[in-house]
Design an enzyme around this catalytic site. Structure first.
Site, PDB file in Angstrom:
ATOM      1  N   SER A  32       0.825  -1.208   0.000  1.00 25.52           N
ATOM      2  CA  SER A  32       0.000   0.000   0.000  1.00 25.52           C
ATOM      3  C   SER A  32       0.858   1.257   0.000  1.00 25.52           C
ATOM      4  CB  SER A  32      -0.916   0.020   1.219  1.00 25.52           C
ATOM      5  OG  SER A  32      -1.609  -1.193   1.333  1.00 25.52           O
TER       6      SER A  32
HETATM    7  N1  SAH Z   1      -0.739  -4.024   3.507  1.00 25.27           N
HETATM    8  C1  SAH Z   1      -0.004  -4.824   2.545  1.00 25.27           C
HETATM    9  C2  SAH Z   1      -0.639  -4.843   1.197  1.00 25.27           C
HETATM   10  C3  SAH Z   1      -1.893  -5.472   1.103  1.00 25.27           C
HETATM   11  S1  SAH Z   1      -2.485  -5.842  -0.495  1.00 25.27           S
HETATM   12  C4  SAH Z   1       1.375  -4.269   2.347  1.00 25.27           C
HETATM   13  O1  SAH Z   1       1.624  -3.169   2.816  1.00 25.27           O
HETATM   14  O2  SAH Z   1       2.173  -4.943   1.703  1.00 25.27           O
HETATM   15  C5  SAH Z   1      -3.815  -6.830   0.085  1.00 25.27           C
HETATM   16  C6  SAH Z   1      -3.437  -8.193   0.523  1.00 25.27           C
HETATM   17  O3  SAH Z   1      -4.634  -8.828   0.975  1.00 25.27           O
HETATM   18  C7  SAH Z   1      -2.897  -9.092  -0.596  1.00 25.27           C
HETATM   19  O4  SAH Z   1      -1.641  -9.575  -0.240  1.00 25.27           O
HETATM   20  C8  SAH Z   1      -3.926 -10.224  -0.706  1.00 25.27           C
HETATM   21  O5  SAH Z   1      -3.356 -11.478  -1.008  1.00 25.27           O
HETATM   22  C9  SAH Z   1      -4.526 -10.203   0.689  1.00 25.27           C
HETATM   23  N2  SAH Z   1      -5.865 -10.792   0.823  1.00 25.27           N
HETATM   24  C10 SAH Z   1      -6.939 -10.666   0.001  1.00 25.27           C
HETATM   25  N3  SAH Z   1      -7.984 -11.348   0.504  1.00 25.27           N
HETATM   26  C11 SAH Z   1      -7.572 -11.914   1.678  1.00 25.27           C
HETATM   27  C12 SAH Z   1      -8.199 -12.742   2.665  1.00 25.27           C
HETATM   28  N4  SAH Z   1      -9.461 -13.129   2.569  1.00 25.27           N
HETATM   29  N5  SAH Z   1      -7.468 -13.116   3.733  1.00 25.27           N
HETATM   30  C13 SAH Z   1      -6.172 -12.740   3.868  1.00 25.27           C
HETATM   31  N6  SAH Z   1      -5.525 -11.970   2.968  1.00 25.27           N
HETATM   32  C14 SAH Z   1      -6.219 -11.555   1.891  1.00 25.27           C
END
Ligand code: SAH
Length: 223
Positions: free
Chosen positions: A71
């Site tokens: 993010s």
């Molecule tokens: N905050 C993270 C970025 C998040 S991107 C950073 O700074 O790197 C969103 C993430 O949510 C992705 O890695 C995706 O795989 C995960 N995601 C999506 N649905 C999910 C779920 N149901 N449970 C756990 N993770 C999930």
């Protein structure tokens, strides 16, 4: 020679990080001194591929593989600030991705329970978090739409992927008082929402428009 190069690298990333905090956080309204301090400490470049490290302190998301992104710093700052962490909290993070937001939370709370559904991302995030010396993070490869029932209730929940609506399972795992921040919407339009659970009531505040990947799981979007 190598020492000099290393020294130059470390001052370069420190300067870039200071600029990130000043230009992308303070100037855009992030005011919580604890959040600013945490984000000036966490080495964001360690959470991206070597080829992208030069861009790690710009105010934009970056690819982390598996079609996911780390993010944007401002959004990490804003979501973290909205949690109003004071240091004693147990926090559930859903969508740990690269682990960058996890590290910021680990600086600010007592314990972080991080959930990521993509195994390769979770494994890498865990390694990075450990190599940086954070000992207050538990990471689980799981569908975070279930929350983490064995460890509930949580003082705070941060979800970094967009849900179609506020997941009631997560609200149920909030302590009282408790706070949750997450984007609500589809891949076209999302709103950053804060849910406050206190005195038997649940209040919902809308904050800003945002763009996150979709939350994929049993109680959110289907793949
Ligand atoms: N905050 C993270 C970025 C998040 S991107 C950073 O700074 O790197 C969103 C993430 O949510 C992705 O890695 C995706 O795989 C995960 N995601 C999506 N649905 C999910 C779920 N149901 N449970 C756990 N993770 C999930």
């Amino acid at each position: 020679m190598v020492v000099n190069l290393l020294r130059r690298h470390s001052t370069d990333v420190e300067t870039a990080r200071r600029q990130m905090v000043e230009e992308h956080l303070i100037r855009r309204g992030i005011t919580d001194p604890r959040v600013l301090l945490a984000m000036s400490k966490v080495p964001r470049h360690c959470f991206v591929e070597p080829a992208l490290q030069g861009q790690a302190y710009g105010d934009h998301p970056l690819p982390i593989g598996m079609k996911q992104t780390i993010s944007q710093p401002y959004m990490v700052g804003l979501m973290t600030q909205l949690l109003e962490l004071r240091g004693r909290e147990r926090v559930l993070e859903i969508g740990a991705g690269s682990g960058y937001q996890t590290a910021v939370l680990a600086e600010l709370a007592e314990r972080v329970y991080a959930v990521e559904r993509v195994k390769s991302l979770a494994t890498k995030a865990r390694q990075t978090i450990e190599s940086l010396g954070y000992h207050n993070v538990m990471m689980r490869i799981f569908d975070g739409t279930y929350g983490w029932r064995e460890e509930a209730p949580f003082d705070a929940i941060l979800c970094a992927a967009a849900a179609p609506e506020i997941p009631s399972r997560l609200v149920e795992q909030l302590a009282e008082p408790g706070v949750m921040v997450l984007p609500i919407g589809d891949d076209q339009s999302q709103t950053l929402v804060r849910v406050l659970r206190r005195e038997g009531k649940t209040e919902v505040e809308e904050h800003t428009t945002c763009v996150f990947v979709k939350l994929i799981g049993e109680y959110a979007w289907k793949e």
